[in-house]
Design a protein around this motif. Structure first.
Motif, PDB file in Angstrom:
ATOM      1  N   SER A  54       0.829  -1.764   0.262  1.00 31.48           N
ATOM      2  CA  SER A  54      -0.481  -0.275   0.442  1.00 31.48           C
ATOM      3  C   SER A  54       1.474   0.552  -0.189  1.00 31.48           C
ATOM      4  CB  SER A  54      -1.023  -0.419   1.237  1.00 31.48           C
ATOM      5  OG  SER A  54      -1.737  -1.304   1.101  1.00 31.48           O
ATOM      6  N   ALA A  57       1.857   1.713  -3.301  1.00 29.43           N
ATOM      7  CA  ALA A  57       0.552   1.696  -4.261  1.00 29.43           C
ATOM      8  C   ALA A  57       0.226   3.773  -4.003  1.00 29.43           C
ATOM      9  CB  ALA A  57      -0.377   1.478  -4.385  1.00 29.43           C
ATOM     10  N   ALA A  60       2.588   5.636  -5.983  1.00 27.65           N
ATOM     11  CA  ALA A  60       2.048   5.603  -7.676  1.00 27.65           C
ATOM     12  C   ALA A  60       0.817   6.614  -7.234  1.00 27.65           C
ATOM     13  CB  ALA A  60       2.166   4.540  -7.888  1.00 27.65           C
ATOM     14  N   GLN A  61      -0.070   6.538  -6.404  1.00 29.46           N
ATOM     15  CA  GLN A  61      -1.004   7.389  -7.390  1.00 29.46           C
ATOM     16  C   GLN A  61      -0.871   8.602  -6.271  1.00 29.46           C
ATOM     17  OE1 GLN A  61      -4.991   3.978  -6.012  1.00 29.46           O
ATOM     18  NE2 GLN A  61      -2.770   2.768  -6.160  1.00 29.46           N
ATOM     19  N   GLN A  62      -0.242   9.028  -5.669  1.00 28.00           N
ATOM     20  CA  GLN A  62       0.336   9.943  -5.497  1.00 28.00           C
ATOM     21  C   GLN A  62      -0.602  11.807  -6.044  1.00 28.00           C
ATOM     22  OE1 GLN A  62       3.790  11.320  -3.762  1.00 28.00           O
ATOM     23  NE2 GLN A  62       3.589  12.784  -2.644  1.00 28.00           N
ATOM     24  N   ASP A  64      -3.524  11.531  -7.037  1.00 24.32           N
ATOM     25  CA  ASP A  64      -4.965  10.847  -7.122  1.00 24.32           C
ATOM     26  C   ASP A  64      -5.732  10.773  -5.860  1.00 24.32           C
ATOM     27  OD1 ASP A  64      -4.690  11.944  -9.739  1.00 24.32           O
ATOM     28  OD2 ASP A  64      -3.520   9.460 -10.435  1.00 24.32           O
ATOM     29  N   ARG A  65      -5.274  10.149  -4.965  1.00 25.77           N
ATOM     30  CA  ARG A  65      -5.919   9.575  -3.988  1.00 25.77           C
ATOM     31  C   ARG A  65      -5.009   9.916  -2.378  1.00 25.77           C
ATOM     32  NH1 ARG A  65     -10.323   6.537  -4.595  1.00 25.77           N
ATOM     33  NH2 ARG A  65      -9.766   5.629  -2.524  1.00 25.77           N
ATOM     34  N   SER A  67      -2.829  10.513   1.281  1.00 22.29           N
ATOM     35  CA  SER A  67      -1.863   9.990   1.092  1.00 22.29           C
ATOM     36  C   SER A  67      -2.116   8.810   2.602  1.00 22.29           C
ATOM     37  CB  SER A  67      -0.978  11.012   1.486  1.00 22.29           C
ATOM     38  OG  SER A  67      -0.546  11.590   0.527  1.00 22.29           O
ATOM     39  N   PRO A 110      -5.209   5.328  -1.136  1.00 22.88           N
ATOM     40  CA  PRO A 110      -4.651   4.013  -2.686  1.00 22.88           C
ATOM     41  C   PRO A 110      -5.471   2.814  -2.628  1.00 22.88           C
ATOM     42  CG  PRO A 110      -2.848   5.477  -1.346  1.00 22.88           C
ATOM     43  CD  PRO A 110      -3.847   5.564  -0.209  1.00 22.88           C
ATOM     44  N   TYR A 111      -6.240   2.597  -3.766  1.00 25.07           N
ATOM     45  CA  TYR A 111      -5.440   1.344  -4.340  1.00 25.07           C
ATOM     46  C   TYR A 111      -4.450   0.175  -4.359  1.00 25.07           C
ATOM     47  CZ  TYR A 111     -10.299   2.921  -5.903  1.00 25.07           C
ATOM     48  OH  TYR A 111     -11.577   3.480  -6.405  1.00 25.07           O
ATOM     49  N   ASP A 161     -12.022  14.534  -5.387  1.00 31.03           N
ATOM     50  CA  ASP A 161     -12.452  13.557  -6.666  1.00 31.03           C
ATOM     51  C   ASP A 161     -13.341  13.902  -7.843  1.00 31.03           C
ATOM     52  OD1 ASP A 161     -11.706  10.890  -6.793  1.00 31.03           O
ATOM     53  OD2 ASP A 161     -12.749  10.198  -5.126  1.00 31.03           O
ATOM     54  N   GLN A 168     -14.259   0.185 -14.711  1.00 28.90           N
ATOM     55  CA  GLN A 168     -13.479   0.168 -13.060  1.00 28.90           C
ATOM     56  C   GLN A 168     -14.377  -1.219 -12.521  1.00 28.90           C
ATOM     57  OE1 GLN A 168     -11.845   2.702 -10.921  1.00 28.90           O
ATOM     58  NE2 GLN A 168     -11.077   2.005  -9.193  1.00 28.90           N
TER      59      GLN A 168
END
Length: 414
Positions: A54, A57, A60-62, A64-65, A67, A110-111, A161, A168
């Motif tokens: 996680s 991940a 990688a998704q900083q 968008d999701r 922290s 994050p996913y 968001d 998805q």
């Protein structure tokens, strides 16, 4: 067998779990010796994998999701830690991991490997027989995710968001169905292994019962015949001990010979028990020993005439032994239960079968004349084991007849 430790949920029901069947590598509980232990090691490995995965991940998704923070890590630890109870309370673990993951995703984190804890929780529930509960848990998780991704996202972090794509959600639904389907497949295979194992155990018990009955028949036939001869000769010896010592001596000699033969045959049966898989030290008796039976019967005061109807072919060992024991038991019954001192044995073969007929002229000396107990039952069992038949009953002229038909070619078990 050890009592199953995983309880069934009253709300969901379902069949009892079958943890102990199937290959050890597929057994979530491990071997039976480890069944009562807590799965600390695997749970710690899962928790470490989820936390580290996680974190990766999240980088990688900083943007968008949200922290990862302490609350996110706490949710991940709770979801992973619940797996420690997956063997004892699989239904609670399935719902608990789904709820923890739903809160985690609802908070905008994050996913990533958070889905792995849900998969393991539902997998454990399905394999232990709680299929309905597993479907309900993953359904709750998917519905919650849809609500968050398409409606509640406006009021939940992160700020700004956007709604997720339905594609998805379709991928997630496919992933959920695949996990549950794999779990169901494993359970079906496990149940098949359980049935196979039960069938093998039942076959082993059946073979043991058949062997026990075979040994019981052998011992009964050997002892009943010899003890009957000994009993008759002992009575003769006692009656003539003073008036005719020579005849009493003859009776004692017959008793000695009969007891020696009985001991030899009993020892042969016991030897086969002590050394399974080895060949018997002495050949099994057959019709070639019929003259010995006639001689022993004569020692008990019974005259036996042997007649033949055509040439009797060479018999398979099993048929030869069964024929000998049937004649032996029939003559024993004449000695014990008939007032006649004369019997006839007729041998013959016709239409691929050996025919044995043993007659006496009666009259019966008791209600069980002809042998209505274990002896006659043993004869029927011997004949039935070879695919033959036994008919026994009084004749119209007051005597008794035993008629055995044994096939010359015994069907082999497959």
């Amino acid at each position: 067998m050890e009592e199953q430790r995983t309880p069934r949920s009253p709300a969901w029901g379902g069949p009892p779990p079958l943890w102990r069947h199937g290959p050890p590598g597929w057994n979530l509980r491990g071997d039976e010796e480890r069944g009562a232990r807590w799965p600390w090691r695997s749970t710690l490995l899962v928790a470490a994998f989820v936390l580290i995965g996680s974190q990766v991940a999240g980088h990688a998704q900083q943007g968008d999701r949200a922290s990862l923070d302490n609350f996110a890590r706490a949710l991940l630890i709770v979801g992973s830690g619940l797996l420690l109870w997956r063997q004892r309370h699989p239904v609670l673990v399935a719902f608990g991991t789904a709820a923890a993951a739903m809160v985690y995703l609802g908070a905008g984190y994050p996913y990533g490997p958070v889905f792995f804890t849900v998969a393991l929780g539902c997998f454990s529930a399905v394999v232990t027989g709680h299929r309905t509960a597993a479907w309900a848990a993953v359904g709750m998780f998917w519905v919650g995710h849809v609500l968050v991704a398409h409606w509640l996202y406006r009021w939940l972090p992160p700020a700004g968001d956007r709604p997720a794509s339905w594609g998805q959600d379709g991928i997630m639904a496919t992933w959920i169905v695949a996990i549950v389907a794999l779990s169901v497949l494993l359970r079906v295979r496990r149940e098949q292994w359980a049935r196979d194992r039960a069938e093998r155990a039942q076959a082993a018990r059946r073979r043991a019962d058949e062997e026990r009955l075979r040994i019981a028949r052998e011992l009964h036939d050997v002892l009943a015949h010899s003890i009957s001869v000994i009993n008759v000769q002992a009575g003769v010896g006692l009656a003539l001990l003073d008036s005719d010592p020579e005849q009493a001596r003859t009776a004692l000699t017959t008793i000695k010979a009969a007891s020696k033969e009985a001991l030899g045959e009993v020892r042969q049966v016991l030897d086969t028990l002590r050394a399974p898989g080895e060949a018997p030290r002495a050949p099994a008796p057959g019709l070639d020993r019929l003259p010995e039976l006639v001689e022993q019967a004569a020692g008990a005061g019974l005259t036996v005439e042997v007649e033949g109807e055509g040439e009797v072919p060479k018999l398979p060992p099993g048929t030869d032994l069964a024929a000998f024991r049937i004649v032996q038991e029939a003559l024993t019954n004449v000695v014990r239960h008939s007032g006649s001192r004369h019997a006839r044995v007729r041998l013959g073969s016709a239409e691929g079968a050996l025919r044995l007929r043993i007659d006496d002229d009666g009259p019966a000396t008791g209600a069980d004349a002809g042998g209505s107990g274990n002896g006659l039952a043993g004869m029927r069992e011997r004949a039935a084991a070879l695919g033959g038949t036994i008919e026994a009953g009084p004749r119209d002229d007051g005597g008794f007849r035993v008629l055995a038909v044994l096939p010359l070619k015994v069907k082999e078990d497959r």
